[in-house]
Design a protein around this motif. Structure first.
Motif, PDB file in Angstrom:
ATOM      1  N   SER A  57       0.853  -1.189   0.000  1.00 36.86           N
ATOM      2  CA  SER A  57       0.000   0.000   0.000  1.00 36.86           C
ATOM      3  C   SER A  57       0.889   1.239   0.000  1.00 36.86           C
ATOM      4  O   SER A  57       0.459   2.311  -0.365  1.00 36.86           O
ATOM      5  N   PHE A  58       2.137   1.073   0.394  1.00 35.17           N
ATOM      6  CA  PHE A  58       3.169   2.107   0.449  1.00 35.17           C
ATOM      7  C   PHE A  58       2.643   3.423   1.016  1.00 35.17           C
ATOM      8  O   PHE A  58       2.559   4.439   0.329  1.00 35.17           O
ATOM      9  N   ALA A  73      -1.931   6.301   0.193  1.00 34.02           N
ATOM     10  CA  ALA A  73      -1.663   4.869   0.104  1.00 34.02           C
ATOM     11  C   ALA A  73      -2.497   4.270  -1.026  1.00 34.02           C
ATOM     12  O   ALA A  73      -3.433   4.895  -1.524  1.00 34.02           O
ATOM     13  N   ASP A  74      -2.136   3.045  -1.403  1.00 30.46           N
ATOM     14  CA  ASP A  74      -2.861   2.302  -2.442  1.00 30.46           C
ATOM     15  C   ASP A  74      -3.413   1.031  -1.807  1.00 30.46           C
ATOM     16  O   ASP A  74      -2.652   0.135  -1.432  1.00 30.46           O
ATOM     17  N   ASP A  75      -4.720   0.943  -1.664  1.00 31.99           N
ATOM     18  CA  ASP A  75      -5.336  -0.224  -1.029  1.00 31.99           C
ATOM     19  C   ASP A  75      -5.586  -1.377  -1.992  1.00 31.99           C
ATOM     20  O   ASP A  75      -6.170  -2.386  -1.626  1.00 31.99           O
ATOM     21  N   GLY A  79      -6.620   2.648  -5.971  1.00 32.78           N
ATOM     22  CA  GLY A  79      -5.398   3.311  -6.413  1.00 32.78           C
ATOM     23  C   GLY A  79      -4.844   4.150  -5.277  1.00 32.78           C
ATOM     24  O   GLY A  79      -5.263   4.028  -4.127  1.00 32.78           O
ATOM     25  N   ARG A  80      -3.910   5.027  -5.570  1.00 37.34           N
ATOM     26  CA  ARG A  80      -3.281   5.868  -4.540  1.00 37.34           C
ATOM     27  C   ARG A  80      -4.221   7.006  -4.203  1.00 37.34           C
ATOM     28  O   ARG A  80      -4.510   7.855  -5.023  1.00 37.34           O
ATOM     29  N   SER A 103      -3.157   5.747  -8.984  1.00 34.25           N
ATOM     30  CA  SER A 103      -1.762   5.772  -8.531  1.00 34.25           C
ATOM     31  C   SER A 103      -0.810   6.079  -9.678  1.00 34.25           C
ATOM     32  O   SER A 103       0.349   6.359  -9.453  1.00 34.25           O
ATOM     33  N   THR A 104      -1.288   6.040 -10.922  1.00 31.47           N
ATOM     34  CA  THR A 104      -0.380   6.243 -12.048  1.00 31.47           C
ATOM     35  C   THR A 104       0.172   7.656 -12.101  1.00 31.47           C
ATOM     36  O   THR A 104       1.338   7.861 -12.350  1.00 31.47           O
TER      37      THR A 104
END
Length: 109
Positions: A57-58, A73-75, A79-80, A103-104
């Motif tokens: 998830s960073f 975060a990315d679940d 996405g982020r 997130s892209t």
């Protein structure tokens, strides 16, 4: 083990230290949100936000605001995006760019 957990983004919140770190590949936990009171027993995973095996998830970009810790975060679903925690649970604030591709590039509209 011999691999590094690579803790990053250390941020104080409610008397504890919150950070992003890589969990055990054996347990399938990627880079997730942890907190510590400074002891081994008091260091815990808040939640495996992206439960896909070994996915990250960073969590990053930590900011304390109005008694909560906000972060991106990315679940693995939205996405982020923007999330928050009170130290016990994590919740999505809003799916700002709908779809799992947000997130892209956060700067695309």
């Amino acid at each position: 083990g011999s691999d590094s957990s690579n803790p990053m983004f250390l941020t104080e919140f409610n008397g504890e230290l919150y950070f992003s770190a890589r969990g055990s590949n054996v347990s399938g936990i990627g880079n997730e949100l942890y907190k510590t009171n400074g002891t081994q027993m008091g260091t815990t995973l808040i939640m495996n936000l992206n439960p896909n095996f070994s996915a990250d998830s960073f969590p990053s970009n930590f900011t304390v605001f109005n008694g909560e810790l906000y972060f991106t975060a990315d679940d693995g679903v939205h996405g982020r995006e923007l999330f928050k925690t009170n130290g016990t649970t994590i919740s999505l604030v809003k799916d700002i760019k709908t779809g799992s591709d947000s997130s892209t590039n956060l700067w695309d509209n």
